[in-house]
Design an enzyme around this catalytic site. Structure first.
Site, PDB file in Angstrom:
ATOM      1  N   LYS A 149      33.764  49.005  36.991  1.00  0.00           N
ATOM      2  CA  LYS A 149      33.654  47.797  37.805  1.00  0.00           C
ATOM      3  C   LYS A 149      32.697  47.973  38.972  1.00  0.00           C
ATOM      4  O   LYS A 149      31.867  47.109  39.228  1.00  0.00           O
ATOM      5  CB  LYS A 149      35.027  47.376  38.341  1.00  0.00           C
ATOM      6  N   ARG A 191      44.360  41.751  42.977  1.00  0.00           N
ATOM      7  CA  ARG A 191      45.030  42.696  42.084  1.00  0.00           C
ATOM      8  C   ARG A 191      46.417  42.232  41.675  1.00  0.00           C
ATOM      9  O   ARG A 191      47.015  42.832  40.799  1.00  0.00           O
ATOM     10  CB  ARG A 191      45.160  44.061  42.760  1.00  0.00           C
ATOM     11  N   ARG A 243      34.678  61.954  36.966  1.00  0.00           N
ATOM     12  CA  ARG A 243      34.268  61.466  38.281  1.00  0.00           C
ATOM     13  C   ARG A 243      34.932  62.289  39.382  1.00  0.00           C
ATOM     14  O   ARG A 243      34.309  62.604  40.396  1.00  0.00           O
ATOM     15  CB  ARG A 243      34.622  59.983  38.430  1.00  0.00           C
ATOM     16  N   ARG A 265      37.042  63.654  44.273  1.00  0.00           N
ATOM     17  CA  ARG A 265      38.023  62.656  44.712  1.00  0.00           C
ATOM     18  C   ARG A 265      39.442  63.206  44.545  1.00  0.00           C
ATOM     19  O   ARG A 265      39.903  63.413  43.422  1.00  0.00           O
ATOM     20  CB  ARG A 265      37.893  61.378  43.888  1.00  0.00           C
ATOM     21  N   ARG A 318      48.025  54.981  38.060  1.00  0.00           N
ATOM     22  CA  ARG A 318      47.183  53.832  38.436  1.00  0.00           C
ATOM     23  C   ARG A 318      46.987  52.891  37.255  1.00  0.00           C
ATOM     24  O   ARG A 318      46.983  51.667  37.424  1.00  0.00           O
ATOM     25  CB  ARG A 318      45.828  54.311  38.963  1.00  0.00           C
TER      26      ARG A 318
END
Length: 190
Positions: free
Chosen positions: A13, A88, A127, A133, A144
């Protein structure tokens, strides 16, 4: 253009929002980017949301709603925007409707990136390695995705019922996905 982009974490996204927004000359507004910047800067908002983000949960609606409302009032968003990471929840859909109604405008379309969930987990793990992260461990990623399925996926039905939903295959080369998104927007606007 006033757009929303939906899809599970890792669907691309953020990458696609920037490309589509640039094409239409509107700002890409990412709630995740705003939250992460606040955490990095050590702001009161950042301190408030840091632990929530690390656990993979959603930031409370009242915090997110206020942040988005303020951002949509900025001058560059007057001509349009592309929201990434908002709304969301169904309650946030209602809040966004209220925000947009005060400016006498409407959403033009909601883009949904469809992806294979196992591929998403792989993407996010890669990622996490590249970007370091801490919120992208496999357990947090899977949580998630569960939260997305429970709370955000129902938005697809809301926007489909409003004839605003454009479903686009989010798998494959980044430029191919961008081309599919832009073609869907052009077809919808025609």
């Amino acid at each position: 253009m006033r757009l929303v982009i939906l899809g599970p974490p890792g669907a691309g996204k953020g990458t696609q929002a920037k490309k589509v927004a640039a094409h239409f000359g509107i700002p890409a507004i990412s709630t995740g980017d705003i939250f992460r910047q606040n955490v990095t800067d050590g702001t009161p908002l950042g301190k408030q949301v840091e632990e929530i983000m690390k656990s993979g949960k959603y930031v409370p609606d009242e915090v997110t709603n206020e942040m988005v409302r303020n951002r949509l009032l900025e001058e560059d968003a007057a001509v349009g925007f592309l929201l990434d990471g908002y709304p969301r929840t169904a309650a946030q859909v209602d809040e966004l409707d209220s925000m947009i109604a005060t400016s006498s405008t409407k959403l033009d379309a909601v883009l949904e990136l469809t992806v294979d969930m196992d591929e998403v987990v792989d993407r996010l793990l890669k990622r996490a390695e590249i970007e370091g992260r801490p919120d992208d461990t496999e357990d947090v990623i899977r949580h998630r995705l569960e939260v997305y399925t429970e709370q955000t996926a129902p938005l697809v039905h809301i926007y489909s019922d409003r004839n605003l939903l454009l479903r686009v295959d989010g798998m494959g080369d980044i430029s191919d996905v961008t081309s599919r998104l832009l073609a869907a927007c052009d077809d919808f606007a025609a």
